[in-house]
Motif scaffolding. Structure first.
Motif, PDB file in Angstrom:
ATOM      1  N   VAL A  57       0.674  -1.059  -0.005  1.00  0.00           N
ATOM      2  CA  VAL A  57      -0.144   0.030   0.479  1.00  0.00           C
ATOM      3  C   VAL A  57       0.850   1.350   0.089  1.00  0.00           C
ATOM      4  O   VAL A  57       2.216   1.260   0.407  1.00  0.00           O
ATOM      5  CB  VAL A  57      -1.041   0.198   1.059  1.00  0.00           C
ATOM      6  N   SER A  58      -0.053   2.753  -0.878  1.00  0.00           N
ATOM      7  CA  SER A  58       0.798   3.729  -0.363  1.00  0.00           C
ATOM      8  C   SER A  58       0.326   4.884  -0.056  1.00  0.00           C
ATOM      9  O   SER A  58      -1.159   4.595   0.926  1.00  0.00           O
ATOM     10  CB  SER A  58       1.244   3.819  -1.744  1.00  0.00           C
ATOM     11  N   GLU A  59       0.421   5.552   0.809  1.00  0.00           N
ATOM     12  CA  GLU A  59      -0.717   6.738   1.308  1.00  0.00           C
ATOM     13  C   GLU A  59      -1.545   6.743   0.430  1.00  0.00           C
ATOM     14  O   GLU A  59      -1.255   7.541  -0.647  1.00  0.00           O
ATOM     15  CB  GLU A  59       0.144   7.880   1.311  1.00  0.00           C
ATOM     16  N   VAL A  73      -8.626   0.513   1.716  1.00  0.00           N
ATOM     17  CA  VAL A  73      -7.991  -1.332   1.553  1.00  0.00           C
ATOM     18  C   VAL A  73      -9.414  -1.749   2.355  1.00  0.00           C
ATOM     19  O   VAL A  73      -9.915  -0.912   2.358  1.00  0.00           O
ATOM     20  CB  VAL A  73      -6.775  -1.539   2.354  1.00  0.00           C
ATOM     21  N   ARG A  74      -9.716  -3.257   2.061  1.00  0.00           N
ATOM     22  CA  ARG A  74     -10.770  -3.507   2.970  1.00  0.00           C
ATOM     23  C   ARG A  74     -10.319  -4.552   4.097  1.00  0.00           C
ATOM     24  O   ARG A  74      -9.047  -4.925   4.045  1.00  0.00           O
ATOM     25  CB  ARG A  74     -11.234  -4.285   1.720  1.00  0.00           C
ATOM     26  N   ASN A 130      -9.927  -3.217   9.235  1.00  0.00           N
ATOM     27  CA  ASN A 130     -10.969  -2.897   8.713  1.00  0.00           C
ATOM     28  C   ASN A 130     -10.740  -1.742   8.076  1.00  0.00           C
ATOM     29  O   ASN A 130      -9.796  -2.322   6.668  1.00  0.00           O
ATOM     30  CB  ASN A 130     -12.225  -2.317   9.826  1.00  0.00           C
ATOM     31  N   ASN A 131     -12.081  -1.752   6.946  1.00  0.00           N
ATOM     32  CA  ASN A 131     -11.934  -0.916   6.249  1.00  0.00           C
ATOM     33  C   ASN A 131     -10.993   0.452   6.586  1.00  0.00           C
ATOM     34  O   ASN A 131     -11.846   0.608   6.775  1.00  0.00           O
ATOM     35  CB  ASN A 131     -13.533  -1.054   5.173  1.00  0.00           C
ATOM     36  N   SER A 168      -7.245   4.791   8.575  1.00  0.00           N
ATOM     37  CA  SER A 168      -8.773   5.710   9.071  1.00  0.00           C
ATOM     38  C   SER A 168      -9.107   4.624   8.654  1.00  0.00           C
ATOM     39  O   SER A 168      -9.388   4.612   6.662  1.00  0.00           O
ATOM     40  CB  SER A 168      -8.438   7.474   8.686  1.00  0.00           C
ATOM     41  N   ASP A 169     -10.424   4.982   9.364  1.00  0.00           N
ATOM     42  CA  ASP A 169     -11.671   4.333   8.787  1.00  0.00           C
ATOM     43  C   ASP A 169     -12.954   5.552   8.093  1.00  0.00           C
ATOM     44  O   ASP A 169     -13.120   6.190   9.032  1.00  0.00           O
ATOM     45  CB  ASP A 169     -12.183   3.619   9.924  1.00  0.00           C
TER      46      ASP A 169
END
Length: 261
Positions: free
Chosen positions: A46-48, A52-53, A159-160, A184-185
């Motif tokens: 991942v990157s900033e 994501v799920r 979490n997502n 962050s959700d």
């Protein structure tokens, strides 16, 4: 009397005009992702800004330390099993010898003392077999624990959400307890504003307010969900959290205004 009239006029003006407060969108479920084991980062997926799920692979670390621990445990299992087999063989031979000596005792060809010594040796060997069996079981349980450690080499999203910070790169050392990724959700967003102490009476918990997020054109109704005292009592301000629901995509950090009538 004049002072009382002035205060009354001011209060009426404030009530009629209401309060407009500036704040920011925040995630009320922001997580700092870290690894449980120390090791070199072998991949970062991942990157900033990445969305994501739950369960998505974020990054992985190498398994050299766990591989070494597994090798040692497997050697311990082999040694414990070898000892167990040795005691079992000795016990089987002793059983045969004891039965033979019992027959000889009935014929008065050996002394009772010899038979009793063999029976004592059998009891001791039986105890050693039980100890060895426990050692084998404990070593196998330890191997299961070590194998479970491999699961912690693959760090996944709890979490997502959206990645708001990434502090690791491939080849760097991942350290337990050191935040590697901040997630962050987006399903737990709130608006946070600062309110002066003398205006706190206008925003009790549960109070409905008008919420505006200009950058995405959102206008809606929110509700005061929490009042948090400032960590600096000298400022005489309080943080207010406001829950809201928006159909369009809203990100933490967006500018927002709150109108309280």
């Amino acid at each position: 009397m004049k002072l009382w009239i002035t205060s009354l006029v001011f209060g009426a003006t404030l009530s009629a005009a209401g309060l407009t407060l500036s704040g920011s969108v925040i995630s009320d479920n922001q997580k700092m992702i870290t690894s449980r084991n120390m090791g070199f980062v072998t991949s970062v997926n991942v990157s900033e800004g990445s969305r994501v799920r739950k369960g998505d692979l974020l990054y992985t670390i190498d398994s050299r330390e766990i591989d070494s621990a597994k090798t040692q445990v497997e050697m311990g299992i082999a040694q414990a099993e070898l000892s167990l087999q040795m005691y079992q063989n000795q016990y089987a031979n002793l059983e045969l010898n004891l039965e033979r000596n019992k027959r000889l005792l009935r014929q008065d060809m050996v002394s009772r003392y010899e038979v009793e010594n063999l029976e004592l040796s059998r009891k001791n060997l039986k105890n050693m077999i039980h100890i060895s069996e426990r050692q084998v079981s404990q070593a196998k349980a330890r191997l299961k624990e070590v194998n479970n450690q491999y699961n912690y080499l693959r760090i996944t999203a709890p979490n997502n959400g959206v990645v708001v910070s990434k502090n690791i790169k491939v080849g760097e050392m991942a350290m337990p307890g050191m935040p590697a990724i901040v997630l962050s959700d987006l399903n737990a967003l709130k608006i946070e504003v600062d309110v002066a102490e003398n205006s706190l009476k206008y925003v009790p918990v549960g109070q409905k307010v008008k919420v505006t997020i200009p950058s995405v054109g959102y206008v809606g109704i929110g509700r005061v969900s929490a009042i948090i005292p400032s960590s600096n009592p000298m400022t005489h301000t309080f943080k207010i959290k406001i829950s809201f629901s928006a159909k369009q995509t809203v990100y933490p950090g967006m500018y927002a205004t709150v109108e309280i009538n």
